[in-house]
Design an enzyme around this catalytic site. Sequence first.
Site, mmCIF file in Angstrom:
data_model
loop_
_atom_site.group_PDB
_atom_site.id
_atom_site.type_symbol
_atom_site.label_atom_id
_atom_site.label_comp_id
_atom_site.label_asym_id
_atom_site.label_seq_id
_atom_site.Cartn_x
_atom_site.Cartn_y
_atom_site.Cartn_z
ATOM 1 C CB CYS A 116 -0.939 -0.014 1.193
ATOM 2 S SG CYS A 116 -1.862 -1.544 1.299
ATOM 3 C CG HIS A 128 -2.605 4.970 4.661
ATOM 4 N ND1 HIS A 128 -2.446 4.970 3.298
ATOM 5 C CD2 HIS A 128 -2.741 3.654 5.021
ATOM 6 C CE1 HIS A 128 -2.474 3.721 2.856
ATOM 7 N NE2 HIS A 128 -2.661 2.911 3.871
ATOM 8 C CG HIS A 151 -6.405 1.216 0.622
ATOM 9 N ND1 HIS A 151 -5.399 1.781 -0.144
ATOM 10 C CD2 HIS A 151 -5.784 0.620 1.662
ATOM 11 C CE1 HIS A 151 -4.234 1.523 0.412
ATOM 12 N NE2 HIS A 151 -4.436 0.818 1.513
#
Lengths: 335, 397, 84
Positions: free
Chosen positions: B158, B291, B324
């Site tokens: 990620c 994030h 995401h």
Amino acid sequence: MKACILGAGVVGGFGCGRAALEAAIRNRSAPEAPAVPALTAQTDLLDRFVPPRTLRRVDHYARMALLASRLALEDAGMDDGLPENTGLIVATGMGPTANTLDLQPADVAAADLALSPILFSNSVQNAAAAYISMLLKIRGPCLSINQYEMSVPLAFQTAIDWLEEGRTSTVLVGGVDCFSKALHDASLSRRETKNGSGGRTPAPVGEGSAFFILTRSDAAGAQYPFVHDVHMGAAMRPDAPPVPNTLMLHNSRKTDLLDHASAHVDLTHLYGTFPTSMGMDVAAALALLRTEQLLSMCLPRSDGGSAIPENPRIGCLKQGETGDWGMIVIGRDGR
Amino acid sequence: MNRQPPVAISGLGCICAAGGNLPGCTEALFTRPPAPAPPRALLGAQHPVFEVPDRFLPTIGSQHPPMVRAVRLALTAANEALADAGLTAAALRQKRVGVVIGTNVASGVSNRALQRELGGIDCSGMSPAERFLTVNPAQWLARHFGLSGPHVTIVNACSAGGDAIGLAGTWIRSGRCDVVIAGGTDAFYEVTYYGFIALLNSDTEACKPFDARRNGLNLGEGAAMLVLESEAVRASRGVKPRAFLSGYGTAADAYHLTAPHPEGGGLRVALRDALAAAGASRADIAFINAHGTGTRENDRVESLFFHDLFPGVPFGSTKGFTGHTLGAAGAIEAAFTIAALELRKIPATAGFEVPDPELPAHPSRMPTAISGTMALSQTLAFGGNNSILIFSAEPSA
Amino acid sequence: MTLKDQLKQIIVEDLNLVHVLPEEIGDDDPLFGDRFGLDSIDAVELVFQLKKHFGVVIKNQSEGRSILQSVNTIAAFIEKRQEA
């Protein structure tokens, strides 16, 4: 700045550790050709370093990388741990393939909660880096690179960049790939093609991992071997024929090594071919530079002379199936 | 880590559920968040995702090697970024141009996914090299634009998109490249979808970053690309940069495979290095792109981190607009961060309504005006990777 | 094999607990913590394995925390679901 190599760890079809690789080169002892044409690696030795209970979720792919990393620490005399802020770069050509390609319809049914979280975690491309970071307590920058056969030279180049820009003072860098059905099928089809055309039998497919501890030369003694340079280029022609893993002796400051190689050797019969096998070539080059007998045996001078060049360097070259080429040049020491 | 010269960013491109290009995304961030929906391709699946509508994807003729969705997204964003930078394909071929792309799924798709993406072509006989040429976004873009510079795909889960941009800065500063196309891309992939569901990290409703009721992330897809240029090339072309990459820091937690370090161990080291590289202090940071995935643990660690180190500094998550996007997230949010610096305001955190009493710092429910010229974007990844990018509107703080 | 024995076997085999035998797990022993060394990934893996073996669904982490405390609490949860 040169990047010194403080230690190397290898895991492959020939065994585990620097001594096993040197013995294989010395004895020209290719492992028995198995029924499945692949040189697979054993990682039982890992239990010596890490309690088995902490490894219970670690799959074969990450185990190979972890063992090669740990052997590199041992080789560098860093059993007590790596310096603070050590960086980690993991190169892979295929990733955790056995997992990723095995995550097939049987595992992923069209129903929620149908996939094992452990299997999924191990299929993530940076799983090996994650396990190495956790178990060897590496808290600096961590990078996972996936660029097929160019992954290893890109990883070395990035390690040198990090050392040069002061991002970190020490980098654990290496490559890992595991045997898979995809590699097996590719190997078979290549073998059939070569046999049909009367060409030489290619080296078997392999798997394994090679890791190295690099540091800035101004922080280490002059006695260490070093990475002289890393070169890469894109295919000039899409149909350029691949050049297999090649170790070349050259004693030239010129970087255009293809024209200046005085001798070359392909050692992939010892560890097999796989996308990141250039890491094995680098470990083999270190063995050759360490022992003059191995050097003159594997890379005899073309003029028949026996003298070793004063400042020998070995280029590890591969031009992959996609045409891109890369070369890592290793020097014996900084003296 | 010593102070490093800033690197000019001359072009931006972005595609995600919020929009087909960066201006479209930016407009959506301040007006109409898209709603996530169950994945189109999976019958009966219930967890919502943010997919890119087909109308956002330009028509691209047949290609060789064939193009998977992640590559198509990457190419769309790269074309926008290059046009934004005023760089033509011909101009690129005269310079040393590198490509660095972060991704999670694009470099390892299974036979089944590949077959479906390529319209039913049988992939089982594809060699590893052919497979690589088809799915590897960096290789694909380098070939497509005829570039001879280095190209690499970063697979740091990620944080990959952010790490790609950080590495691109190194390539410019070291003199290896004149121009680097850097960013991230990821397409919806069922293995990842079911993987996050199995990890109990996927919300059954729209994600709610930093909200008391947050219960996981929504997967998204998309790509963003930045064009980074050496000062010599930028000056010779006479273009004005949109922003500068001032600092990049990255560090591992060495703590747990899937959970972040509870005190943000690696995140603090990444911040230290990013600030040192930028020659900046915490007081210089005008706002932070968090994030903010909407998982219990991630948002808790980030809120503690902001409260401790950036008291009063506005922060927000854009995951409620994009989902995401994994390997693309660091790049998409870098583009959003630069856009917000230009607009001098940050969007509301979509999905955030009820402040969590257990968290010490909260994002804003309304768009917030910002002052200052420097902003920070951070990503926390699987395996304990933490990466921080610092962008500035001016060449020095 | 009783349900509890079956659960102990699943815990040891599917979580690959190389250092524990199924019979060493007491019915009331806390599964998470230092003794067996289980963590949050083991928790979600157990959720997956319970669904696979018994068809029971644990929907989120907070529900999991109360159900996965011990072999007894897991067995009680499965029995309750199977009666329903």
